[in-house]
Write a protein that holds these residues in place. Structure first.
Motif, PDB file in Angstrom:
ATOM      1  N   PHE A   1       0.889  -1.165   0.000  1.00  7.00           N
ATOM      2  CA  PHE A   1       0.000   0.000   0.000  1.00  7.00           C
ATOM      3  C   PHE A   1       0.922   1.209   0.000  1.00  7.00           C
ATOM      4  CE2 PHE A   1      -2.830  -3.136   2.069  1.00  7.00           C
ATOM      5  CZ  PHE A   1      -3.882  -3.058   1.174  1.00  7.00           C
TER       6      PHE A   1
ATOM      7  N   ILE B   1       3.204  -4.864   2.586  1.00 13.55           N
ATOM      8  CA  ILE B   1       2.378  -5.573   3.564  1.00 13.55           C
ATOM      9  C   ILE B   1       2.541  -7.080   3.390  1.00 13.55           C
ATOM     10  CG2 ILE B   1       0.031  -5.962   4.381  1.00 13.55           C
ATOM     11  CD1 ILE B   1       1.029  -3.187   5.018  1.00 13.55           C
TER      12      ILE B   1
ATOM     13  N   PRO C   1      -0.600 -12.817  14.324  1.00 11.03           N
ATOM     14  CA  PRO C   1      -1.057 -11.710  15.172  1.00 11.03           C
ATOM     15  C   PRO C   1      -1.781 -10.654  14.347  1.00 11.03           C
ATOM     16  CG  PRO C   1       1.317 -11.630  14.863  1.00 11.03           C
ATOM     17  CD  PRO C   1       0.854 -12.904  14.246  1.00 11.03           C
ATOM     18  N   SER C   2      -2.517  -9.806  15.006  1.00 11.05           N
ATOM     19  CA  SER C   2      -3.275  -8.761  14.343  1.00 11.05           C
ATOM     20  C   SER C   2      -2.334  -7.865  13.542  1.00 11.05           C
ATOM     21  CB  SER C   2      -4.003  -7.940  15.409  1.00 11.05           C
ATOM     22  OG  SER C   2      -5.041  -7.254  14.815  1.00 11.05           O
ATOM     23  N   GLY C   3      -2.710  -7.558  12.303  1.00 12.26           N
ATOM     24  CA  GLY C   3      -1.911  -6.650  11.485  1.00 12.26           C
ATOM     25  C   GLY C   3      -0.820  -7.328  10.684  1.00 12.26           C
ATOM     26  N   CYS C   4      -0.755  -8.666  10.711  1.00 16.20           N
ATOM     27  CA  CYS C   4       0.327  -9.339   9.995  1.00 16.20           C
ATOM     28  C   CYS C   4      -0.010  -9.536   8.516  1.00 16.20           C
ATOM     29  CB  CYS C   4       0.627 -10.688  10.640  1.00 16.20           C
ATOM     30  SG  CYS C   4      -0.692 -11.882  10.410  1.00 16.20           S
ATOM     31  N   GLY C   5      -1.230  -9.173   8.098  1.00 13.23           N
ATOM     32  CA  GLY C   5      -1.564  -9.245   6.678  1.00 13.23           C
ATOM     33  C   GLY C   5      -2.454 -10.411   6.285  1.00 13.23           C
ATOM     34  N   LYS C   6      -3.085 -11.051   7.259  1.00 12.60           N
ATOM     35  CA  LYS C   6      -3.964 -12.182   6.939  1.00 12.60           C
ATOM     36  C   LYS C   6      -5.125 -11.756   6.044  1.00 12.60           C
ATOM     37  CE  LYS C   6      -5.054 -12.696  11.283  1.00 12.60           C
ATOM     38  NZ  LYS C   6      -4.320 -11.649  11.970  1.00 12.60           N
ATOM     39  N   SER C   7      -5.820 -10.691   6.477  1.00 22.16           N
ATOM     40  CA  SER C   7      -6.966 -10.229   5.693  1.00 22.16           C
ATOM     41  C   SER C   7      -6.523  -9.790   4.313  1.00 22.16           C
ATOM     42  CB  SER C   7      -7.663  -9.063   6.392  1.00 22.16           C
ATOM     43  OG  SER C   7      -8.148  -9.456   7.630  1.00 22.16           O
ATOM     44  N   THR C   8      -5.409  -9.092   4.242  1.00 21.76           N
ATOM     45  CA  THR C   8      -4.921  -8.620   2.957  1.00 21.76           C
ATOM     46  C   THR C   8      -4.650  -9.795   2.027  1.00 21.76           C
ATOM     47  OG1 THR C   8      -3.904  -6.774   4.116  1.00 21.76           O
ATOM     48  CG2 THR C   8      -3.185  -7.163   1.861  1.00 21.76           C
TER      49      THR C   8
END
Ligand code: ADP
Ligand code: MG
Lengths: 334, 290
Positions: free
Chosen positions: A13, A18, A37-44
């Motif tokens: 981004f 990311i 962990p949160s923010g590691c790029g799973k959703s992305t």
């Protein structure tokens, strides 16, 4: 059919990287969990597979065909969102029927498929309600229903249970597991909860800062973590990490030992220490020990252990269960 | 939040505004009702005389009344269609990511801040002027016949002006609604295979229904009373072509000095506005629930 292959997939981004070159093979019918962990790029990463984001580099191959340039609707994947993303002004029936309507299916086909999905998901009595009149678990099921009727080649779930309370989460976890057994369709499931990952997955992909830390079956990750990150991330309570002479003696920069693989004694052992707190749960006891010269250490004992705060104890790791890591955090093979 | 205590407190707190509202509304209303039953003309110098419902009979049986009622409906409905339709379009455009969006938004909103007399004058003297207007220049450049707007198409001209004034309001409310549409819902629709047009009709439009309702309700209230634009441009003419109910009442009261007749007309206008309001609430008001 639903095999998915990622080849050197990258995503930035702006100037921020990311996803940093992910290679992954998902076989048809597998239940794969992305955890980290949160923010590691799973959703992305999931959104890249779905086509909701464009890749910055690399290739996404679905069923053997390059799908990188295909739009989200053309990839044959269905996604269940964390917020459910139901259409609030449509009845449950119309929500589930929506993808079929968009595909211009005939009315008979739509009715039959909606009825079947509703039956599978115990929604038959709620078909004429609006999403706003349903409980969280029911909304979740409608979202799954909307995905099922499309008969996708793979399902993508993004933290689907995080808005549910603990009891319902366990129930939905089982239901999704059963659904996978019935449909035998590939599923990719994103969660930050390693318990969900361990219980549901055929294959776990642990992500750390946008790169894969390890891929493997749940017990492989538990028994043979490739690196310190996975060692600490998988398992609850987390693995104890010990540096210093005890590690040097074993030819490693640091060694890891799980709470359940440490023996505790009041008479003799390798590491002397003082009990800070002992949590007696009946079926098991968690003992938090301050080990002399090492620091806080967790031990799990089966059943009831007669230990109390400020007792002097000795801890001994089971040698065969010890994990050794080098200075870079990588596993040293036995 | 509906304990007996909070309800009592609420009533006491709103009492001053309710009393004020009633005083300012009720007093003129009662007085108008009273005048509407009198023969009361400022020109003939006679003593006001009680007439009963004669003024109402006269007003309602006046052929001008039906004409002006029709004009009112045409004006209100046309402006509603143009401003809501155009408002949806403008809102969709403004929801895109384009450069200079802030300036664009400001420009779109600007007409709403111009008072009706001024905007009517701008249209009359700068845009629709039959000798030097901008529209004349356009039609001339295209070698088209040049209309004399307020003579040839008087109602259309008024509709344009009033729509121009209300388009920003509609656009703004609808844009706000559009921007509150959940992003994941949008993505779900894309994944479900909805193209741009089904997406608009199945997802966007139902989502905006409530905002559209609000726009229609508010605009209708104001559009029933359009006056300044007509006074400034056509003066209700040519003939009665642009005389709406409001303007008819004005003509009676201030051109014919018939206070009794104008009062009866005013009451009729109030009744019409209320009928419209009830009607609208019935049809579209259910969108406001839940
Ligand atoms: N559209 C975006 N623009 C900029 N940064 C983003 C965007 N989406 C996600 N990110 C960043 O990417 C990182 C990973 O996000 P995400 O994939 O949502 O993590 P998670 O593993 O918690 O699902 C975060 O640091 C987030 O701030
Ligand atoms: Mg996420």
């Amino acid at each position: 059919m639903g095999s998915i292959e990622l080849q050197q997939v990258r995503k930035s981004f702006g100037s921020v990287n990311i996803i940093k070159g992910v290679d992954l093979q998902i076989k048809d019918g597998e239940f794969v969990v992305f955890v980290g962990p949160s923010g590691c790029g799973k959703s992305t990463l999931l959104r890249l597979i779905a086509g909701l984001e464009d890749v910055t580099g690399g290739k996404i191959v679905i069923d053997g065909k390059d799908a990188t340039e295909r739009g989200p609707a053309q990839r044959g994947l269905a996604m269940v969102f964390q917020s459910y993303a139901l259409y609030p002004h449509m009845s449950v029936r119309n929500n589930i029927a929506f993808p079929l309507k968009m595909a211009k299916a005939s009315k008979e086909v739509i009715d039959a498929k909606v009825a079947r999905a509703a039956g599978t998901l115990n929604l038959t009595d709620y078909l004429d309600r609006r999403p706003g009149q349903l409980s969280g678990g029911q909304r979740q099921r409608v979202a799954i229903g909307r995905a099922i009727v499309r008969e996708p080649s793979a399902f993508l779930f993004d933290e689907p249970l995080s808005n549910l309370d603990a009891a319902l989460r366990v129930q939905m976890r089982l239901e999704i597991g059963e659904l996978h057994k019935t449909l035998k369709t590939t599923m990719i499931y994103v969660t930050h909860d390693q318990v969900e990952a361990m219980t549901m997955a055929d294959k776990i992909v642990v992500l750390d800062l946008g790169a894969i830390a390890q891929v493997g079956a749940p017990l492989d990750l538990y028994n043979r973590p490739d690196n310190l990150f996975v060692a600490k991330f998988i398992g609850s309570p987390t693995m104890n990490i010990v540096k210093g002479p005890s590690a040097d003696k074993r030819g490693a920069d640091c060694v890891g030992i799980r709470p359940e693989h440490t023996d505790i004694s009041t008479t003799a052992g390798e590491w002397p220490g003082t009990v800070r707190i002992a949590e007696h749960l009946g079926s098991e006891t968690f003992v938090y020990v301050d080990v002399d010269g090492i620091g806080p250490f967790t031990v799990r004992v089966d059943g009831e252990a007669p230990l109390h705060a400020s007792d002097r104890v000795f801890l001994t790791p089971r040698e065969s269960r010890l994990h050794r890591f080098n200075a870079a955090g990588a596993r040293i093979a036995a | 939040m509906a304990t007996r205590q909070t309800m009592t407190a609420g009533r006491i707190l709103v009492a001053p505004s309710v009393i004020l509202l009633f005083a300012f509304m009720l007093a003129p209303l009662v007085r108008t009702l009273y005048f509407s039953t009198l023969h009361y003309n400022l020109l003939d110098g006679s003593v006001p005389q009680f007439l009963g419902f004669q003024n109402y009979v006269d007003f309602l049986s006046d052929p001008n009344f039906i004409d002006s009622l029709v004009n009112t409906l045409i004006l209100v409905l046309s402006v509603l269609v143009i401003s809501v339709g155009g408002g949806i379009f403008v809102a969709l455009l403004m929801d895109q990511q384009v450069v200079g969006l802030n300036i664009l938004r400001l420009m779109v909103i600007a007409p709403f801040f111009v008072m009706p007399t001024v905007s009517a004058l701008v249209w009359k003297n700068l845009l629709m002027n039959p000798e030097s207007g901008f529209f004349l220049w356009i039609t001339r450049s295209l070698h088209l016949p040049a209309p004399i707007w307020f003579t040839n198409w008087p109602m259309l001209s008024v509709i344009f002006i009033v729509s121009w004034e209300w388009l920003p309001f509609a656009s703004l409310i609808l844009l706000t609604s559009l921007q509150s549409l959940d992003l994941e819902q949008q993505e779900a629709a894309v994944l479900d295979g909805a193209g741009a047009i089904p997406y608009f009709f199945y997802i966007v439009l139902p989502h905006m229904a409530r905002a559209i309702t609000v726009v229609i309700l508010i605009e209708t209230i104001f559009l029933l009373g359009v006056f300044a634009e007509i006074l400034v441009t056509t003066n209700g003419g040519p003939g009665d072509a642009t005389t709406n109910i409001t303007f008819l009442v004005y003509k009676q009261a201030l051109l014919d000095f018939d206070v009794g007749g104008a009062s009866a007309g005013g009451i009729v206008a109030v009744v019409i506005a209320n009928i419209a309001a009830i009607f609208l609430m019935r049809i579209v008001g259910k969108n406001l629930e839940a």
